[in-house]
Design an enzyme around this catalytic site. Structure first.
Site, mmCIF file in Angstrom:
data_model
loop_
_atom_site.group_PDB
_atom_site.id
_atom_site.type_symbol
_atom_site.label_atom_id
_atom_site.label_comp_id
_atom_site.label_asym_id
_atom_site.label_seq_id
_atom_site.Cartn_x
_atom_site.Cartn_y
_atom_site.Cartn_z
ATOM 1 N N LYS A 19 1.174 -1.104 0.030
ATOM 2 C CA LYS A 19 0.105 0.076 0.060
ATOM 3 C C LYS A 19 0.781 1.108 0.111
ATOM 4 C CE LYS A 19 0.870 1.318 4.186
ATOM 5 N NZ LYS A 19 1.425 2.354 4.834
ATOM 6 N N ASP A 149 -1.494 -1.760 9.954
ATOM 7 C CA ASP A 149 -1.838 -2.012 8.520
ATOM 8 C C ASP A 149 -2.371 -3.243 8.185
ATOM 9 O OD1 ASP A 149 -0.763 0.690 8.064
ATOM 10 O OD2 ASP A 149 0.832 -0.155 7.195
HETATM 11 O O1 C5P Z 1 0.743 -1.178 14.913
HETATM 12 P P1 C5P Z 1 2.275 -2.332 14.553
HETATM 13 O O2 C5P Z 1 2.660 -2.892 15.119
HETATM 14 O O3 C5P Z 1 1.532 -2.221 12.901
HETATM 15 O O4 C5P Z 1 3.028 -0.700 14.310
HETATM 16 C C1 C5P Z 1 4.415 -1.088 14.576
HETATM 17 C C2 C5P Z 1 4.715 0.775 15.911
HETATM 18 O O5 C5P Z 1 4.195 1.751 14.943
HETATM 19 C C3 C5P Z 1 4.227 0.475 16.613
HETATM 20 O O6 C5P Z 1 4.753 -0.108 17.393
HETATM 21 C C4 C5P Z 1 4.353 2.297 17.136
HETATM 22 O O7 C5P Z 1 5.597 2.409 17.801
HETATM 23 C C5 C5P Z 1 3.827 3.032 15.658
HETATM 24 N N1 C5P Z 1 2.477 3.192 15.505
HETATM 25 C C6 C5P Z 1 1.806 4.492 15.984
HETATM 26 N N2 C5P Z 1 0.749 4.829 15.780
HETATM 27 C C7 C5P Z 1 0.001 3.814 14.944
HETATM 28 C C8 C5P Z 1 1.087 3.295 14.124
HETATM 29 C C9 C5P Z 1 1.792 2.443 14.748
HETATM 30 O O8 C5P Z 1 2.634 4.883 16.649
HETATM 31 N N3 C5P Z 1 -1.090 4.132 15.062
#
Ligand code: C5P
Length: 313
Positions: A19, A149
């Site tokens: 994406k 995502d």
């Molecule tokens: O949700 P995911 O594991 O993909 O997110 C990875 C990292 O990205 C999280 O640990 C956080 O540090 C950051 N993140 C964030 N806010 C979001 C999505 C991700 O701070 N909305």
């Protein structure tokens, strides 16, 4: 004596897309460590392909990987695809015995959600293999627990994302948009980019509630299928943070603009740079400029929107 040929192990193949965030608006870090988002995702026709094969009882999960930068992908329990298989198995009460093969078609650690696409594809593949009978909504709930995502990689096409980016509303678009991506050999860590975003926002922080009000023009451009209007409306609040960690990406963006890109910016948390082209032909010209200037380790021409995670025949 007759010898019966062993039946081949049941196996399913699923494709899920990478994406680009056409707009990514980020609020202040919350107590849970996440940032509230208001984003518009578009799936692009660079796909991860996951093959899930049934293995003997007790064999557990195994992962093999091929494709560009395959050596950078972990093949243990830290891989999001592994966690997806385990989460689904736990949910439906089966043993997580499956061999996963990931064929990478999305740049690794590039801000294009390739790992999330692997997780989404694994959910759909194991769901079919184990005939769980779960609904697409049940899978979306599991997906959201795996990563922000992952739900979008299930859904595909173009969608507005709120919350951590996991609450999705499909958006209307017309036609095809032509994209070129400049990927770098060394990825950027998403938490590190969000961390720099916090530092740059300072003690007062970013706006608490990022809104889509500023994206009215972007949504209109999507509905009209108007790439010339979409270009200037592209927006990424994480771009300054990614550029401060990788200043050389400024040059990658500038080269795309010099080559006539309608818009050029950092994709998601980077370091991949996305450029919107006028046509497929023009996408190839932008890609050639990047290669000639030596400002990308690999270039990828594609288009969007693309479908979400889907079983292959
Ligand atoms: O949700 P995911 O594991 O993909 O997110 C990875 C990292 O990205 C999280 O640990 C956080 O540090 C950051 N993140 C964030 N806010 C979001 C999505 C991700 O701070 N909305």
């Amino acid at each position: 004596m007759t010898h019966l040929a062993a039946a081949p192990s049941p196996s399913v193949r699923v494709r899920a897309p990478g994406k680009v965030n056409l707009s990514l608006r980020v609020g202040a870090r919350q107590a849970d460590g996440y940032h509230p988002l208001s984003t518009i995702f578009q799936a692009v026709a660079l796909y991860e392909e996951v093959t899930a094969t049934q293995v003997p009882e007790g064999a557990g999960v195994t992962i093999t990987v091929d494709g560009p930068q395959a050596e950078l992908v972990p093949v243990d329990g830290t891989n999001l695809a592994w966690r997806a298989a385990e989460a689904l198995a736990t949910q439906v009460g089966v043993a997580p015995d499956v061999a996963l093969h990931l064929a990478k078609g999305v740049p690794v650690a590039g801000g294009m959600a390739g790992g999330s696409a692997d997780a989404a594809a694994t959910l759909v593949a194991c769901d079919a293999l184990w005939q769980t009978g779960l609904s697409r909504d049940d899978l979306a709930t599991l997906a959201a627990d795996l990563g922000s995502d992952v739900p979008f990689a299930l859904l595909g096409h173009t969608a507005v994302g709120t919350g951590r980016g996991h609450l999705l509303t499909p958006a209307m678009t017309r036609g095809e948009f032509h994209w070129v991506f400049a990927a770098q050999a060394e990825g950027l860590s998403t938490p590190a980019v969000y961390g720099r975003f916090d530092e740059l926002a300072g003690p007062d922080g970013a706006a608490d509630e990022p809104g889509l009000d500023e994206d009215t023009g972007l949504m209109q451009a999507l509905r009209a299928g108007d790439a010339h209007a979409l270009g200037p409306a592209l927006h990424n609040d994480l771009e300054a943070a990614a550029l401060s960690l990788r200043p050389e990406l400024e040059r990658t963006i500038a080269v795309a603009r010099e080559a006539g890109a309608l818009g050029a910016f950092v994709s998601g948390s980077g370091p991949t740079v996305a450029a919107l082209a006028r046509s497929r032909q023009h996408a190839l010209a932008v890609a050639a400029s990047w290669t000639a200037e030596g400002v990308a380790d690999s270039v990828w021409c594609t288009s969007g929107p693309a479908h979400g995670a889907r079983l292959l025949p």
